[in-house]
Design a protein around this motif. Structure first.
Motif, short mmCIF file in Angstrom:
data_model
loop_
_atom_site.label_atom_id
_atom_site.label_comp_id
_atom_site.label_asym_id
_atom_site.label_seq_id
_atom_site.Cartn_x
_atom_site.Cartn_y
_atom_site.Cartn_z
N ASP A 1 19.96 -18.95 121.51
CA ASP A 1 20.42 -19.52 120.23
C ASP A 1 19.23 -19.62 119.29
O ASP A 1 18.12 -19.97 119.70
CB ASP A 1 21.06 -20.90 120.43
N ASP B 1 34.37 -18.42 116.74
CA ASP B 1 34.41 -17.99 115.34
C ASP B 1 33.91 -16.57 115.14
O ASP B 1 34.25 -15.93 114.15
CB ASP B 1 33.50 -18.91 114.49
N PHE C 1 36.96 -33.05 114.87
CA PHE C 1 38.18 -33.39 115.62
C PHE C 1 38.40 -32.32 116.68
O PHE C 1 38.34 -31.13 116.38
CB PHE C 1 39.37 -33.44 114.66
C1 LIG Z 1 35.39 -27.19 106.69
C2 LIG Z 1 35.55 -26.99 108.17
C3 LIG Z 1 36.03 -28.03 108.95
C4 LIG Z 1 36.23 -27.83 110.31
N1 LIG Z 1 36.75 -28.84 111.05
C5 LIG Z 1 37.05 -28.64 112.34
C6 LIG Z 1 37.61 -29.67 113.14
O1 LIG Z 1 37.81 -30.82 112.73
N2 LIG Z 1 37.91 -29.38 114.43
C7 LIG Z 1 37.70 -28.14 114.95
O2 LIG Z 1 38.04 -27.92 116.12
N3 LIG Z 1 37.12 -27.17 114.24
C8 LIG Z 1 36.79 -27.38 112.95
N4 LIG Z 1 36.18 -26.39 112.24
C9 LIG Z 1 35.85 -25.12 112.89
C10 LIG Z 1 34.73 -25.25 113.92
O3 LIG Z 1 33.60 -25.87 113.37
C11 LIG Z 1 34.36 -23.86 114.47
O4 LIG Z 1 35.53 -23.13 114.70
C12 LIG Z 1 33.54 -23.94 115.76
O5 LIG Z 1 32.30 -24.53 115.51
C13 LIG Z 1 33.34 -22.56 116.38
O6 LIG Z 1 32.49 -22.66 117.49
P1 LIG Z 1 31.63 -21.39 117.98
O7 LIG Z 1 31.03 -21.79 119.26
O8 LIG Z 1 32.46 -20.17 117.89
O9 LIG Z 1 30.52 -21.20 116.85
P2 LIG Z 1 29.37 -22.21 116.32
O10 LIG Z 1 29.71 -23.60 116.68
O11 LIG Z 1 29.22 -21.86 114.88
O12 LIG Z 1 28.10 -21.79 117.13
C14 LIG Z 1 27.44 -20.58 116.88
C15 LIG Z 1 26.02 -20.68 117.41
O13 LIG Z 1 25.41 -19.40 117.28
C16 LIG Z 1 24.07 -19.57 116.85
N5 LIG Z 1 23.68 -18.33 116.17
C17 LIG Z 1 24.19 -17.82 115.03
N6 LIG Z 1 23.60 -16.65 114.71
C18 LIG Z 1 22.69 -16.41 115.70
C19 LIG Z 1 21.76 -15.37 115.94
N7 LIG Z 1 21.65 -14.32 115.12
N8 LIG Z 1 20.98 -15.46 117.03
C20 LIG Z 1 21.06 -16.50 117.89
N9 LIG Z 1 21.93 -17.53 117.70
C21 LIG Z 1 22.73 -17.49 116.62
C22 LIG Z 1 24.11 -20.78 115.95
O14 LIG Z 1 22.83 -21.42 115.87
C23 LIG Z 1 25.15 -21.66 116.64
O15 LIG Z 1 24.55 -22.58 117.53
C24 LIG Z 1 35.92 -26.57 110.89
C25 LIG Z 1 35.38 -25.55 110.11
C26 LIG Z 1 35.20 -25.75 108.77
C27 LIG Z 1 34.63 -24.62 107.97
#
Ligand SMILES: Cc1cc2nc3c(=O)[nH]c(=O)nc-3n(C[C@H](O)[C@H](O)[C@H](O)COP(=O)(O)OP(=O)(O)OC[C@H]3O[C@@H](n4cnc5c(N)ncnc54)[C@H](O)[C@@H]3O)c2cc1C
Length: 419
Positions: free
Chosen positions: A36, A292, A49
């Motif tokens: 990361d 995401d 949430f």
């Molecule tokens: C306005 C808003 C409100 C939201 N509210 C909610 C809510 O209440 N409840 C909910 O369930 N979801 C909510 N979400 C969505 C939620 O935040 C995401 O869907 C969730 O964080 C996705 O998790 P993830 O593990 O896919 O990605 P992330 O949590 O984004 O983690 C990605 C990781 O990858 C790392 N990374 C990125 N690029 C690189 C790279 N090139 N090299 C190495 N590391 C890298 C980052 O540092 C990060 O740690 C909300 C989103 C928005 C926009």
């Protein structure tokens, strides 16, 4: 540049999707390295949430204690306010307790703490974690992948059998393997703010549906609350000062605006948009995308973390099966794409329907008034929001609660250039 370091799977991204994918793989005996760019705990803009399906999955993976330790605040249901002021108060059905799990029906949690706690559990399961390493490029070949990253000023090169892109909406892995992002018709922009001493924060997730926007309020520990405002995407939204935009939009939600006026903003404001997008495929060759990185729709019912946990567990479980069976990449890809579609397809269709309703205030009010008068309809709505499954013990190996194996025994590999 260092070269020649090998592992079975490199997971890029240590959010919920990456942490759970890595944990599931490691518990099944795979050699996993997670990278990361951030150092944990790191801030993460989010409504904070986690809905019932996410809570259930965390419980079934034995992670609830860690999540509770991260300060999660259990939530029993949802309060939904329609544009005409009608209020629906609904309980989430069944819940993990009905399935013999110790986690609550849903919860609110500071993402900074949640993500660090999940990553710790992955580490305990045998995952090797490198923080502060930004992945720049991935070259996918027929027999292996080469991942290139930057740690400070050092360029690191790693070879692996597979890469999992869990690196969020701007995924470098997806870009590198040629999986383009397609914006969806729903163009929304989200603003997030945390407040201390926020009055009236209940044990419910609150949703306020307005005429051109909606607002969510989630209670956090110590009298804090997260306020999220999701409004139609406009180019000027990018240019306006976020605090002006938030204040202007909150005026449409006077009850929230009054509570926010009596509270103290903490931390920084975040703006994210446009929110909804899809990738053409959730993986290609020896690369799988989870969370995401593979797509996002809308945070109205707090989807993102749940989908991240579910797709992380799904990809981790299927890839562990594939590695154990010596499966071809095409077989793993086909299994992941089909299982992911089965898992998320109905959910995304329900969310599209919900969006169609909340974007038509007259219809939203009529439906709210109908649901208010019919308890059966309210229960059905809450079940749909909760993504309810029949009560009972979690299924094993059913595609998204993967089979769990013994912890990894520690293969003893080492990344060149690191102690
Ligand atoms: C306005 C808003 C409100 C939201 N509210 C909610 C809510 O209440 N409840 C909910 O369930 N979801 C909510 N979400 C969505 C939620 O935040 C995401 O869907 C969730 O964080 C996705 O998790 P993830 O593990 O896919 O990605 P992330 O949590 O984004 O983690 C990605 C990781 O990858 C790392 N990374 C990125 N690029 C690189 C790279 N090139 N090299 C190495 N590391 C890298 C980052 O540092 C990060 O740690 C909300 C989103 C928005 C926009």
């Amino acid at each position: 540049m260092t070269g020649g370091s090998r592992t079975q799977v490199v997971v890029v991204g240590g959010g919920p999707a990456g942490a759970v994918a890595a944990l599931v793989l490691a518990r099944r005996g795979a050699e996993v390295l997670l990278l990361d760019r951030a150092r944990f705990p790191r801030p993460k803009p989010c409504g904070q949430f986690v809905g019932p399906a996410g809570a259930r999955l965390l419980g079934s993976l034995g992670l609830w204690e860690a999540v509770r330790g991260a300060g999660a605040r259990p939530l029993a249901g949802m309060r939904i306010e329609a544009p005409d002021g009608s209020v629906l108060l609904g309980r989430f059905p069944g819940g993990p307790a009905a399935a013999g799990l110790d986690s609550p029906p849903a919860f609110a949690v500071n993402r900074e703490s949640l993500d660090a706690a999940l990553l710790d559990r992955a580490r305990l399961a045998g995952v090797r974690i490198l923080e502060g390493l930004r992945v720049l490029d991935v070259q996918a070949g027929a027999s292996h992948v080469v991942v290139q990253g930057l740690a400070g000023r050092r360029v690191l090169t790693l070879r692996a059998e597979w890469v999992i892109g869990a690196d969020g909406r701007h995924s470098a892995v997806a870009r590198a393997v040629g999986l383009r992002r397609r914006l969806l018709r729903l163009r929304r922009f989200g603003i997030l703010a945390d407040f201390a001493d926020f009055p009236g924060a209940a044990r419910l997730a609150e949703v306020f549906v307005g005429r051109h926007a909606y607002c969510i309020v989630n209670p956090l520990p110590d009298g804090r609350a997260c306020v999220g405002l999701v409004t139609d995407w406009r180019v000027e939204a990018c240019r306006a000062g976020l605090s002006d935009l938030l204040a202007g939009q909150l005026a449409a939600f006077p009850s929230v605006a009054r509570r926010a006026a009596g509270a103290r903003p903490v931390g920084r404001l975040y703006g994210v948009g446009p929110l909804a997008f899809r990738r053409e495929l959730p993986g290609v060759g020896r690369a799988l995308l989870v969370g995401d990185a593979a797509g996002f729709y809308d945070p109205l019912t707090g989807e993102g973390v749940t989908a991240a946990l579910q797709t992380g567990a799904l990809a981790g479980g299927l890839l562990a099966d594939g590695l154990a069976a010596g499966a071809q990449p095409a077989e793993v890809q086909a299994a992941y794409a089909a299982s992911r579609r089965r898992l998320l397809g109905p959910r995304w269709r329900f969310l599209a329907l919900l969006q169609a309703v909340v974007r038509r205030p007259g219809l939203a009010c009529s439906i709210a008034r109908y649901v208010e008068r019919h308890p059966g309809a309210l229960a059905a709505l809450m079940a749909a929001v909760a993504d309810a499954v029949p009560a009972g013990p979690p299924a094993r190996g059913d595609g998204y609660v993967p089979r769990l194996g013994p912890p990894a025994t520690g293969p003893g590999w080492r990344l060149a250039g690191h102690a």
